[in-house]
Enzyme design. Structure first.
Site, PDB file in Angstrom:
ATOM      1  N   HIS A 100       0.823  -1.207   0.000  1.00 18.41           N
ATOM      2  CA  HIS A 100       0.000   0.000   0.000  1.00 18.41           C
ATOM      3  C   HIS A 100       0.858   1.258   0.000  1.00 18.41           C
ATOM      4  CE1 HIS A 100       0.414   0.884   4.394  1.00 18.41           C
ATOM      5  NE2 HIS A 100       0.465  -0.429   4.523  1.00 18.41           N
ATOM      6  N   ASP A 102      -0.309   4.427   1.102  1.00 15.59           N
ATOM      7  CA  ASP A 102      -0.576   5.435   2.135  1.00 15.59           C
ATOM      8  C   ASP A 102       0.202   5.112   3.397  1.00 15.59           C
ATOM      9  OD1 ASP A 102      -2.270   3.173   2.590  1.00 15.59           O
ATOM     10  OD2 ASP A 102      -3.606   4.377   3.832  1.00 15.59           O
ATOM     11  N   ASP A 132       6.603   0.467   6.429  1.00 16.34           N
ATOM     12  CA  ASP A 132       5.148   0.276   6.329  1.00 16.34           C
ATOM     13  C   ASP A 132       4.564   1.332   5.420  1.00 16.34           C
ATOM     14  OD1 ASP A 132       2.485  -0.321   6.730  1.00 16.34           O
ATOM     15  OD2 ASP A 132       2.400   0.499   8.754  1.00 16.34           O
ATOM     16  N   GLU A 166      -5.040   1.683   2.911  1.00 17.47           N
ATOM     17  CA  GLU A 166      -4.929   0.546   3.839  1.00 17.47           C
ATOM     18  C   GLU A 166      -4.971   1.001   5.288  1.00 17.47           C
ATOM     19  OE1 GLU A 166      -3.119  -2.331   6.564  1.00 17.47           O
ATOM     20  OE2 GLU A 166      -2.378  -0.332   6.115  1.00 17.47           O
ATOM     21  N   GLU A 167      -4.347   2.146   5.566  1.00 17.03           N
ATOM     22  CA  GLU A 167      -4.229   2.597   6.956  1.00 17.03           C
ATOM     23  C   GLU A 167      -5.554   3.093   7.523  1.00 17.03           C
ATOM     24  OE1 GLU A 167      -1.847   1.884   8.681  1.00 17.03           O
ATOM     25  OE2 GLU A 167       0.001   1.861   7.532  1.00 17.03           O
ATOM     26  N   HIS A 440       4.492   2.907  12.738  1.00 15.24           N
ATOM     27  CA  HIS A 440       3.471   3.820  13.281  1.00 15.24           C
ATOM     28  C   HIS A 440       4.057   4.680  14.409  1.00 15.24           C
ATOM     29  CE1 HIS A 440      -0.390   1.604  11.752  1.00 15.24           C
ATOM     30  NE2 HIS A 440       0.604   1.528  10.878  1.00 15.24           N
TER      31      HIS A 440
END
Ligand SMILES: CCCCCCCC/C=C\CCCCCCCC(=O)N[C@@H](CC(C)C)C(=O)O
Ligand code: ZN
Ligand code: ZN
Length: 478
Positions: A100, A102, A132, A166-167, A440
Protein backbone atom coordinates in the site's frame (compact mmCIF):
# COMPACT_ATOMS: atom_id res chain seq x y z
CA UNK A 1 10.69 -30.04 2.86
CA UNK A 2 7.76 -28.84 0.78
CA UNK A 3 8.35 -27.90 -2.82
CA UNK A 4 12.08 -27.88 -2.28
CA UNK A 5 12.05 -31.51 -1.19
CA UNK A 6 9.85 -32.60 -4.08
CA UNK A 7 12.72 -31.93 -6.43
CA UNK A 8 10.88 -30.30 -9.26
CA UNK A 9 11.65 -26.69 -8.72
CA UNK A 10 14.21 -24.89 -10.85
CA UNK A 11 16.71 -22.32 -9.61
CA UNK A 12 15.91 -18.79 -10.78
CA UNK A 13 17.03 -18.43 -14.41
CA UNK A 14 18.22 -14.87 -13.98
CA UNK A 15 20.59 -14.32 -11.05
CA UNK A 16 19.53 -11.68 -8.56
CA UNK A 17 22.59 -9.53 -9.04
CA UNK A 18 22.32 -5.85 -9.71
CA UNK A 19 24.89 -3.40 -11.10
CA UNK A 20 26.15 -0.47 -8.99
CA UNK A 21 24.05 1.84 -11.19
CA UNK A 22 20.90 -0.24 -10.61
CA UNK A 23 21.56 -0.36 -6.87
CA UNK A 24 21.98 3.40 -6.73
CA UNK A 25 18.80 3.95 -8.76
CA UNK A 26 16.74 1.62 -6.57
CA UNK A 27 17.58 3.39 -3.33
CA UNK A 28 17.02 6.80 -4.89
CA UNK A 29 13.62 5.61 -6.14
CA UNK A 30 12.63 4.61 -2.59
CA UNK A 31 13.80 7.95 -1.19
CA UNK A 32 11.66 9.78 -3.74
CA UNK A 33 8.63 7.69 -2.71
CA UNK A 34 9.16 8.55 0.97
CA UNK A 35 9.23 12.28 0.14
CA UNK A 36 5.63 12.21 -1.11
CA UNK A 37 3.47 12.67 2.04
CA UNK A 38 0.68 10.19 1.26
CA UNK A 39 -0.75 10.42 4.78
CA UNK A 40 -4.19 9.00 5.59
CA UNK A 41 -6.01 10.30 8.68
CA UNK A 42 -9.43 8.74 8.06
CA UNK A 43 -11.35 7.31 5.06
CA UNK A 44 -12.61 10.85 4.43
CA UNK A 45 -9.29 12.55 5.08
CA UNK A 46 -6.61 11.26 2.75
CA UNK A 47 -3.98 13.35 0.95
CA UNK A 48 -5.42 13.18 -2.57
CA UNK A 49 -2.78 15.50 -4.02
CA UNK A 50 0.07 13.40 -2.69
CA UNK A 51 -1.59 10.15 -3.80
CA UNK A 52 -2.03 11.52 -7.33
CA UNK A 53 1.61 12.61 -7.34
CA UNK A 54 2.59 9.15 -6.14
CA UNK A 55 0.75 7.61 -9.11
CA UNK A 56 2.74 9.82 -11.49
CA UNK A 57 5.94 9.04 -9.63
CA UNK A 58 5.75 5.27 -10.03
CA UNK A 59 5.04 5.68 -13.75
CA UNK A 60 8.20 7.80 -14.04
CA UNK A 61 10.59 5.62 -12.06
CA UNK A 62 9.37 2.30 -13.46
CA UNK A 63 8.87 3.14 -17.16
CA UNK A 64 9.25 -0.43 -18.42
CA UNK A 65 6.54 -1.79 -16.11
CA UNK A 66 4.05 0.76 -17.40
CA UNK A 67 4.83 0.35 -21.09
CA UNK A 68 5.12 -3.45 -21.34
CA UNK A 69 2.51 -4.87 -23.67
CA UNK A 70 1.63 -7.87 -21.48
CA UNK A 71 1.04 -5.72 -18.39
CA UNK A 72 -2.32 -4.03 -17.98
CA UNK A 73 -2.51 -1.06 -15.63
CA UNK A 74 -5.76 0.14 -14.07
CA UNK A 75 -6.37 2.90 -11.53
CA UNK A 76 -9.07 1.86 -9.06
CA UNK A 77 -10.86 4.08 -6.54
CA UNK A 78 -8.95 7.08 -7.94
CA UNK A 79 -5.57 6.30 -6.40
CA UNK A 80 -5.09 2.53 -6.07
CA UNK A 81 -3.32 0.60 -8.80
CA UNK A 82 -3.96 -2.84 -10.22
CA UNK A 83 -1.37 -4.34 -12.53
CA UNK A 84 -2.21 -7.52 -14.37
CA UNK A 85 0.91 -9.28 -15.61
CA UNK A 86 -0.16 -11.79 -18.23
CA UNK A 87 2.06 -14.86 -18.07
CA UNK A 88 2.91 -17.03 -21.07
CA UNK A 89 1.26 -20.15 -19.59
CA UNK A 90 -2.50 -19.71 -19.05
CA UNK A 91 -2.59 -23.16 -17.44
CA UNK A 92 -0.99 -21.82 -14.26
CA UNK A 93 -3.28 -20.23 -11.72
CA UNK A 94 -2.36 -16.58 -11.07
CA UNK A 95 -1.24 -15.16 -7.74
CA UNK A 96 -1.15 -11.66 -6.28
CA UNK A 97 1.49 -9.44 -4.67
CA UNK A 98 0.19 -6.61 -2.50
CA UNK A 99 1.40 -3.42 -0.86
CA UNK A 100 0.00 0.00 0.00
CA UNK A 101 1.06 3.57 -0.74
CA UNK A 102 -0.58 5.44 2.13
CA UNK A 103 1.11 5.97 5.47
CA UNK A 104 0.04 6.91 8.97
CA UNK A 105 0.74 10.48 10.14
CA UNK A 106 4.11 11.32 11.66
CA UNK A 107 4.51 13.53 14.72
CA UNK A 108 6.51 16.70 14.17
CA UNK A 109 8.89 16.06 17.01
CA UNK A 110 10.98 13.12 18.11
CA UNK A 111 12.41 12.10 14.74
CA UNK A 112 16.19 12.03 14.20
CA UNK A 113 15.53 12.93 10.57
CA UNK A 114 12.37 14.67 9.26
CA UNK A 115 9.82 11.93 8.47
CA UNK A 116 9.19 12.96 4.85
CA UNK A 117 12.76 13.85 3.93
CA UNK A 118 13.77 10.40 2.67
CA UNK A 119 17.30 11.23 3.81
CA UNK A 120 20.04 8.62 3.88
CA UNK A 121 22.09 8.64 7.04
CA UNK A 122 24.48 6.01 8.39
CA UNK A 123 23.41 3.52 5.72
CA UNK A 124 19.68 3.89 6.45
CA UNK A 125 16.92 5.55 4.46
CA UNK A 126 14.78 7.38 7.01
CA UNK A 127 11.13 8.25 6.97
CA UNK A 128 7.49 7.35 7.31
CA UNK A 129 6.71 4.38 5.07
CA UNK A 130 10.20 2.90 4.90
CA UNK A 131 8.91 -0.23 6.69
CA UNK A 132 5.15 0.28 6.33
CA UNK A 133 4.79 -0.07 3.40
CA UNK A 134 6.40 1.92 0.60
CA UNK A 135 9.36 -0.44 0.88
CA UNK A 136 7.20 -3.34 -0.34
CA UNK A 137 5.38 -1.30 -2.96
CA UNK A 138 8.59 0.05 -4.45
CA UNK A 139 10.43 -3.29 -4.15
CA UNK A 140 7.68 -5.15 -6.05
CA UNK A 141 7.70 -2.66 -8.92
CA UNK A 142 11.49 -2.41 -8.83
CA UNK A 143 11.96 -6.18 -9.03
CA UNK A 144 9.52 -6.38 -11.94
CA UNK A 145 11.23 -3.47 -13.72
CA UNK A 146 14.61 -5.21 -13.38
CA UNK A 147 13.22 -8.54 -14.60
CA UNK A 148 11.59 -6.87 -17.60
CA UNK A 149 14.83 -5.05 -18.41
CA UNK A 150 16.44 -8.48 -18.57
CA UNK A 151 13.70 -9.56 -21.02
CA UNK A 152 12.06 -11.89 -18.51
CA UNK A 153 8.64 -13.10 -19.55
CA UNK A 154 6.72 -14.62 -16.64
CA UNK A 155 5.03 -17.96 -17.19
CA UNK A 156 2.50 -17.64 -14.37
CA UNK A 157 0.23 -14.62 -14.51
CA UNK A 158 0.14 -12.43 -11.46
CA UNK A 159 -1.53 -9.32 -10.14
CA UNK A 160 0.05 -6.45 -8.27
CA UNK A 161 -2.51 -4.71 -6.08
CA UNK A 162 -1.38 -1.41 -4.57
CA UNK A 163 -3.93 0.04 -2.17
CA UNK A 164 -4.05 3.74 -1.26
CA UNK A 165 -6.15 3.62 1.95
CA UNK A 166 -4.93 0.55 3.84
CA UNK A 167 -4.23 2.60 6.96
CA UNK A 168 -7.86 3.72 7.13
CA UNK A 169 -9.79 0.56 6.13
CA UNK A 170 -9.03 -0.24 2.48
CA UNK A 171 -12.65 0.44 1.53
CA UNK A 172 -11.85 2.48 -1.58
CA UNK A 173 -8.74 0.61 -2.63
CA UNK A 174 -8.41 -3.09 -1.78
CA UNK A 175 -12.17 -3.60 -1.42
CA UNK A 176 -12.84 -2.20 -4.88
CA UNK A 177 -10.01 -4.14 -6.51
CA UNK A 178 -11.30 -7.30 -4.90
CA UNK A 179 -14.85 -6.65 -6.13
CA UNK A 180 -13.59 -5.95 -9.65
CA UNK A 181 -11.57 -9.17 -9.81
CA UNK A 182 -14.47 -11.15 -8.39
CA UNK A 183 -16.75 -9.72 -11.07
CA UNK A 184 -14.20 -10.88 -13.64
CA UNK A 185 -14.32 -14.39 -12.20
CA UNK A 186 -10.71 -14.34 -11.01
CA UNK A 187 -9.49 -17.00 -8.59
CA UNK A 188 -6.01 -16.75 -7.11
CA UNK A 189 -3.56 -19.50 -6.15
CA UNK A 190 -2.36 -17.32 -3.26
CA UNK A 191 -1.69 -13.78 -2.09
CA UNK A 192 1.40 -12.28 -0.45
CA UNK A 193 0.93 -9.06 1.52
CA UNK A 194 2.72 -7.14 4.29
CA UNK A 195 2.50 -8.49 7.84
CA UNK A 196 5.08 -10.55 9.67
CA UNK A 197 8.84 -10.50 9.27
CA UNK A 198 12.05 -12.32 10.08
CA UNK A 199 11.89 -11.81 13.82
CA UNK A 200 15.03 -11.21 15.83
CA UNK A 201 15.23 -10.56 19.56
CA UNK A 202 11.52 -10.92 20.39
CA UNK A 203 11.84 -14.03 22.51
CA UNK A 204 14.24 -14.26 25.46
CA UNK A 205 16.78 -17.11 25.11
CA UNK A 206 16.10 -17.45 21.40
CA UNK A 207 19.30 -16.13 19.92
CA UNK A 208 18.60 -17.05 16.30
CA UNK A 209 16.23 -15.14 14.02
CA UNK A 210 13.30 -16.99 12.51
CA UNK A 211 10.88 -16.17 9.72
CA UNK A 212 7.22 -16.04 10.65
CA UNK A 213 4.73 -16.15 7.79
CA UNK A 214 1.32 -15.03 9.02
CA UNK A 215 -1.37 -17.48 7.93
CA UNK A 216 -4.12 -15.54 9.70
CA UNK A 217 -4.70 -12.17 11.28
CA UNK A 218 -6.59 -11.08 14.34
CA UNK A 219 -10.12 -9.74 14.10
CA UNK A 220 -10.92 -6.20 15.15
CA UNK A 221 -13.58 -4.02 16.74
CA UNK A 222 -13.55 -0.25 16.99
CA UNK A 223 -16.07 0.42 19.72
CA UNK A 224 -17.38 3.80 20.87
CA UNK A 225 -18.54 4.13 24.45
CA UNK A 226 -20.68 7.11 25.33
CA UNK A 227 -22.19 8.56 28.48
CA UNK A 228 -24.83 11.32 28.45
CA UNK A 229 -25.52 13.23 31.67
CA UNK A 230 -27.33 16.43 32.50
CA UNK A 231 -25.01 19.43 32.05
CA UNK A 232 -24.75 22.15 34.65
CA UNK A 233 -22.63 24.68 36.52
CA UNK A 234 -19.27 23.36 37.70
CA UNK A 235 -19.54 25.33 40.96
CA UNK A 236 -22.05 22.79 42.26
CA UNK A 237 -20.96 19.48 40.69
CA UNK A 238 -23.09 16.34 40.95
CA UNK A 239 -21.67 13.23 42.61
CA UNK A 240 -20.89 11.72 39.20
CA UNK A 241 -20.17 13.27 35.81
CA UNK A 242 -20.15 11.79 32.32
CA UNK A 243 -16.35 11.97 32.34
CA UNK A 244 -16.06 10.15 35.67
CA UNK A 245 -18.51 7.41 34.72
CA UNK A 246 -16.85 6.81 31.39
CA UNK A 247 -13.32 6.96 32.80
CA UNK A 248 -14.22 4.34 35.42
CA UNK A 249 -15.74 2.07 32.77
CA UNK A 250 -12.79 2.20 30.42
CA UNK A 251 -10.37 1.84 33.28
CA UNK A 252 -12.18 -1.40 34.21
CA UNK A 253 -11.69 -2.53 30.62
CA UNK A 254 -8.00 -1.70 30.69
CA UNK A 255 -7.51 -3.46 34.01
CA UNK A 256 -9.44 -6.61 33.09
CA UNK A 257 -7.59 -8.65 30.48
CA UNK A 258 -9.66 -10.77 28.12
CA UNK A 259 -9.31 -14.54 28.70
CA UNK A 260 -6.02 -16.16 27.81
CA UNK A 261 -6.79 -18.33 24.76
CA UNK A 262 -3.45 -20.15 24.64
CA UNK A 263 -3.97 -23.57 23.10
CA UNK A 264 -6.51 -22.47 20.52
CA UNK A 265 -5.54 -21.04 17.13
CA UNK A 266 -2.30 -21.30 15.14
CA UNK A 267 0.05 -20.29 18.00
CA UNK A 268 0.55 -23.88 19.19
CA UNK A 269 1.70 -24.84 15.71
CA UNK A 270 4.10 -21.84 15.70
CA UNK A 271 5.68 -22.81 19.00
CA UNK A 272 5.94 -26.50 18.16
CA UNK A 273 7.70 -25.72 14.87
CA UNK A 274 9.99 -23.28 16.69
CA UNK A 275 10.82 -25.59 19.60
CA UNK A 276 14.03 -27.06 18.18
CA UNK A 277 15.54 -23.55 17.88
CA UNK A 278 15.55 -23.14 21.66
CA UNK A 279 18.27 -24.33 24.05
CA UNK A 280 17.51 -26.96 26.70
CA UNK A 281 15.14 -27.02 28.60
CA UNK A 282 12.93 -24.61 26.58
CA UNK A 283 13.04 -26.97 23.57
CA UNK A 284 11.59 -29.80 25.68
CA UNK A 285 8.98 -27.52 27.22
CA UNK A 286 7.80 -26.24 23.84
CA UNK A 287 7.74 -29.73 22.34
CA UNK A 288 5.43 -30.89 25.14
CA UNK A 289 2.77 -28.23 25.30
CA UNK A 290 0.22 -30.86 26.40
CA UNK A 291 2.12 -30.77 29.72
CA UNK A 292 3.76 -27.34 29.84
CA UNK A 293 1.05 -25.31 28.08
CA UNK A 294 -0.04 -23.45 31.25
CA UNK A 295 3.58 -22.46 32.03
CA UNK A 296 4.26 -21.22 28.48
CA UNK A 297 0.99 -19.35 28.40
CA UNK A 298 1.85 -17.54 31.65
CA UNK A 299 5.30 -16.63 30.35
CA UNK A 300 3.84 -15.28 27.12
CA UNK A 301 1.42 -12.93 28.85
CA UNK A 302 4.28 -11.22 30.70
CA UNK A 303 5.53 -9.44 27.58
CA UNK A 304 3.23 -7.00 25.80
CA UNK A 305 4.02 -8.31 22.31
CA UNK A 306 3.69 -12.02 23.05
CA UNK A 307 0.66 -11.20 25.22
CA UNK A 308 -1.02 -9.99 22.01
CA UNK A 309 -0.63 -13.51 20.62
CA UNK A 310 -2.44 -15.28 23.46
CA UNK A 311 -5.50 -13.10 23.94
CA UNK A 312 -7.85 -10.49 22.60
CA UNK A 313 -6.39 -7.09 23.46
CA UNK A 314 -8.16 -3.87 24.39
CA UNK A 315 -6.49 -0.53 23.69
CA UNK A 316 -8.05 2.76 24.78
CA UNK A 317 -7.21 5.02 21.88
CA UNK A 318 -9.47 8.10 21.97
CA UNK A 319 -11.24 10.08 24.69
CA UNK A 320 -13.33 13.19 24.15
CA UNK A 321 -15.39 15.22 26.61
CA UNK A 322 -16.00 18.73 27.79
CA UNK A 323 -16.83 22.01 26.13
CA UNK A 324 -15.70 24.66 28.62
CA UNK A 325 -13.69 24.83 31.85
CA UNK A 326 -16.70 25.59 34.05
CA UNK A 327 -19.40 23.44 32.41
CA UNK A 328 -20.29 19.95 33.59
CA UNK A 329 -20.05 18.13 30.25
CA UNK A 330 -23.22 16.62 28.79
CA UNK A 331 -21.37 13.93 26.82
CA UNK A 332 -18.22 11.90 27.19
CA UNK A 333 -17.02 9.56 24.46
CA UNK A 334 -14.18 7.07 24.24
CA UNK A 335 -13.06 4.72 21.51
CA UNK A 336 -11.48 1.39 22.22
CA UNK A 337 -9.59 -0.58 19.62
CA UNK A 338 -9.95 -4.32 20.17
CA UNK A 339 -7.90 -7.03 18.42
CA UNK A 340 -9.67 -10.36 18.49
CA UNK A 341 -7.83 -13.62 19.14
CA UNK A 342 -8.35 -16.20 16.33
CA UNK A 343 -10.39 -18.43 18.65
CA UNK A 344 -13.00 -15.74 19.42
CA UNK A 345 -15.63 -13.82 17.47
CA UNK A 346 -16.86 -10.23 17.40
CA UNK A 347 -20.05 -11.21 19.21
CA UNK A 348 -18.27 -13.15 21.97
CA UNK A 349 -15.92 -10.25 22.61
CA UNK A 350 -18.73 -7.67 22.67
CA UNK A 351 -20.51 -9.77 25.29
CA UNK A 352 -17.33 -9.91 27.37
CA UNK A 353 -16.85 -6.13 27.11
CA UNK A 354 -20.41 -5.47 28.29
CA UNK A 355 -19.92 -7.85 31.20
CA UNK A 356 -16.78 -6.03 32.28
CA UNK A 357 -18.36 -2.58 32.01
CA UNK A 358 -21.64 -3.52 33.75
CA UNK A 359 -23.00 0.00 33.79
CA UNK A 360 -26.20 0.63 31.89
CA UNK A 361 -25.46 4.33 31.57
CA UNK A 362 -22.80 3.44 29.00
CA UNK A 363 -24.03 3.26 25.41
CA UNK A 364 -22.06 1.08 23.00
CA UNK A 365 -21.72 1.79 19.32
CA UNK A 366 -19.74 -0.55 17.05
CA UNK A 367 -17.92 1.63 14.51
CA UNK A 368 -16.26 -1.21 12.58
CA UNK A 369 -15.86 -4.91 13.30
CA UNK A 370 -14.70 -8.09 11.65
CA UNK A 371 -13.93 -11.59 12.83
CA UNK A 372 -10.40 -13.09 12.81
CA UNK A 373 -9.32 -14.22 9.35
CA UNK A 374 -9.41 -17.89 8.31
CA UNK A 375 -6.16 -19.84 8.66
CA UNK A 376 -4.38 -20.34 5.31
CA UNK A 377 -2.68 -23.68 4.62
CA UNK A 378 1.01 -24.12 5.46
CA UNK A 379 1.42 -27.80 4.55
CA UNK A 380 3.72 -29.23 1.89
CA UNK A 381 1.12 -28.73 -0.82
CA UNK A 382 0.53 -25.06 0.01
CA UNK A 383 2.08 -23.40 -3.04
CA UNK A 384 2.31 -19.80 -1.75
CA UNK A 385 3.66 -20.84 1.65
CA UNK A 386 6.23 -23.17 0.12
CA UNK A 387 7.37 -20.58 -2.45
CA UNK A 388 7.92 -18.10 0.38
CA UNK A 389 9.81 -20.72 2.37
CA UNK A 390 11.95 -21.63 -0.63
CA UNK A 391 12.79 -18.00 -1.39
CA UNK A 392 13.56 -17.27 2.30
CA UNK A 393 15.99 -20.20 2.32
CA UNK A 394 17.72 -18.89 -0.78
CA UNK A 395 17.94 -15.20 0.17
CA UNK A 396 18.43 -15.64 3.93
CA UNK A 397 20.43 -18.90 4.23
CA UNK A 398 21.23 -18.05 7.87
CA UNK A 399 17.52 -18.29 8.76
CA UNK A 400 17.00 -21.96 9.42
CA UNK A 401 13.41 -21.85 10.64
CA UNK A 402 10.28 -20.68 8.87
CA UNK A 403 7.07 -20.96 10.90
CA UNK A 404 3.41 -20.17 10.33
CA UNK A 405 1.97 -17.59 12.72
CA UNK A 406 -0.64 -14.88 13.13
CA UNK A 407 -0.44 -11.20 12.31
CA UNK A 408 -1.46 -9.03 15.26
CA UNK A 409 -2.18 -6.08 12.96
CA UNK A 410 -4.57 -6.01 10.03
CA UNK A 411 -3.76 -5.84 6.36
CA UNK A 412 -5.56 -5.07 3.12
CA UNK A 413 -5.34 -8.77 2.26
CA UNK A 414 -8.41 -9.42 4.43
CA UNK A 415 -10.51 -7.93 1.63
CA UNK A 416 -9.52 -10.77 -0.71
CA UNK A 417 -10.92 -13.83 1.03
CA UNK A 418 -13.43 -14.10 -1.84
CA UNK A 419 -10.59 -14.83 -4.29
CA UNK A 420 -8.41 -17.33 -2.42
CA UNK A 421 -8.07 -19.36 0.77
CA UNK A 422 -4.28 -18.91 0.75
CA UNK A 423 -3.24 -15.53 2.12
CA UNK A 424 0.27 -15.02 3.46
CA UNK A 425 1.49 -11.92 5.22
CA UNK A 426 5.26 -11.66 5.14
CA UNK A 427 7.85 -8.95 4.58
CA UNK A 428 11.32 -10.25 3.65
CA UNK A 429 13.03 -8.05 6.22
CA UNK A 430 14.57 -8.46 9.64
CA UNK A 431 12.51 -6.93 12.42
CA UNK A 432 13.90 -6.19 15.89
CA UNK A 433 11.79 -4.95 18.82
CA UNK A 434 13.11 -1.43 18.24
CA UNK A 435 12.16 -1.39 14.57
CA UNK A 436 8.77 -2.89 15.52
CA UNK A 437 8.16 0.18 17.71
CA UNK A 438 9.09 2.50 14.83
CA UNK A 439 6.18 1.17 12.71
CA UNK A 440 3.47 3.82 13.28
CA UNK A 441 5.97 5.33 15.77
CA UNK A 442 9.05 7.51 15.34
CA UNK A 443 12.35 7.00 13.51
CA UNK A 444 11.03 4.48 10.99
CA UNK A 445 13.95 3.55 8.75
CA UNK A 446 15.29 0.80 6.51
CA UNK A 447 18.92 -0.02 5.84
CA UNK A 448 20.02 0.26 2.22
CA UNK A 449 21.18 -3.41 2.15
CA UNK A 450 17.85 -4.52 3.67
CA UNK A 451 15.92 -2.74 0.92
CA UNK A 452 18.19 -4.22 -1.79
CA UNK A 453 17.58 -7.65 -0.25
CA UNK A 454 13.83 -7.08 -0.38
CA UNK A 455 14.11 -6.33 -4.11
CA UNK A 456 16.27 -9.44 -4.58
CA UNK A 457 13.69 -11.51 -2.71
CA UNK A 458 10.84 -10.46 -4.99
CA UNK A 459 13.07 -10.81 -8.06
CA UNK A 460 13.66 -14.46 -7.13
CA UNK A 461 10.14 -15.06 -5.84
CA UNK A 462 8.56 -14.16 -9.19
CA UNK A 463 10.91 -16.57 -10.92
CA UNK A 464 10.32 -19.30 -8.33
CA UNK A 465 6.58 -18.97 -8.92
CA UNK A 466 7.26 -19.76 -12.58
CA UNK A 467 9.13 -22.99 -11.90
CA UNK A 468 7.47 -26.38 -12.55
CA UNK A 469 5.72 -27.14 -9.33
CA UNK A 470 2.35 -28.54 -10.12
CA UNK A 471 0.54 -30.10 -13.01
CA UNK A 472 -1.44 -27.59 -15.06
CA UNK A 473 -5.09 -28.45 -14.23
CA UNK A 474 -7.03 -26.18 -16.57
CA UNK A 475 -7.00 -22.80 -18.30
CA UNK A 476 -7.33 -19.65 -16.19
CA UNK A 477 -8.99 -16.52 -17.47
CA UNK A 478 -7.59 -13.16 -16.34
C1 LIG B 1 6.33 -16.04 19.24
C2 LIG B 1 6.71 -15.00 18.34
C3 LIG B 1 6.77 -13.55 18.74
C4 LIG B 1 5.99 -12.73 17.80
C5 LIG B 1 6.27 -11.32 17.78
C6 LIG B 1 5.34 -10.62 16.86
C7 LIG B 1 6.00 -9.43 16.26
C8 LIG B 1 5.06 -8.63 15.43
C9 LIG B 1 5.53 -8.52 14.06
C10 LIG B 1 4.91 -7.78 13.16
C11 LIG B 1 3.63 -7.10 13.38
C12 LIG B 1 3.53 -5.86 12.56
C13 LIG B 1 2.15 -5.69 12.02
C14 LIG B 1 2.25 -4.98 10.69
C15 LIG B 1 0.97 -4.93 9.93
C16 LIG B 1 0.09 -3.85 10.45
C17 LIG B 1 -0.51 -3.01 9.37
C18 LIG B 1 -1.47 -2.02 10.00
O1 LIG B 1 -1.07 -1.18 10.76
N1 LIG B 1 -2.77 -2.13 9.71
C19 LIG B 1 -3.81 -1.36 10.35
C20 LIG B 1 -5.08 -1.64 9.55
C21 LIG B 1 -6.33 -0.99 10.08
C22 LIG B 1 -7.56 -1.58 9.42
C23 LIG B 1 -6.35 0.49 9.84
C24 LIG B 1 -3.97 -1.84 11.77
O2 LIG B 1 -4.26 -0.99 12.63
O3 LIG B 1 -3.81 -3.02 12.07
ZN1 ZN C 1 0.93 -1.40 6.35
ZN1 ZN D 1 0.43 0.58 9.01
Amino acid sequence: KGLKGQGHQRAPQIPSQFSPGERFAMKEALKGAIRIPTVSFSPEDINATALAEFGEYIRTVFPTVFKTSFIRHEVIGDYSHLLTVRGSDPGLQPYMLMAHSDVVPASDGGWEVPPFSGLERDGFIHGRGTLDNKNSLMAILQALELLLNRNYIPRRSFFIALGHDEEVSGQNGAQKISALLQARGTKLAFIVDEGNFILDGFIPHLKKPFAMIAVSEKGSINLRLQVNMTPGHSSAPPKETSIGVLAAAISRLEQTPMPNMFGSGPLKMTLQELAHEFPFPANIILSNLWLFGPLVSRLMERNYITNALVRTTTALTMFNAGVKVNVIPPVAQAIINIRIHPAQTVQEVLDLVKNIVTDNRIQFHVLTAFDPLPVSPSDHQALGYQLLRQTIQSIFPEVSTVVPGICIGNTDSRHYTNLTTSIYRFNPLYLHPQSFRSIHGINEKISVPAYETQVKFIFEFIQNADADQEPAPHQHEL
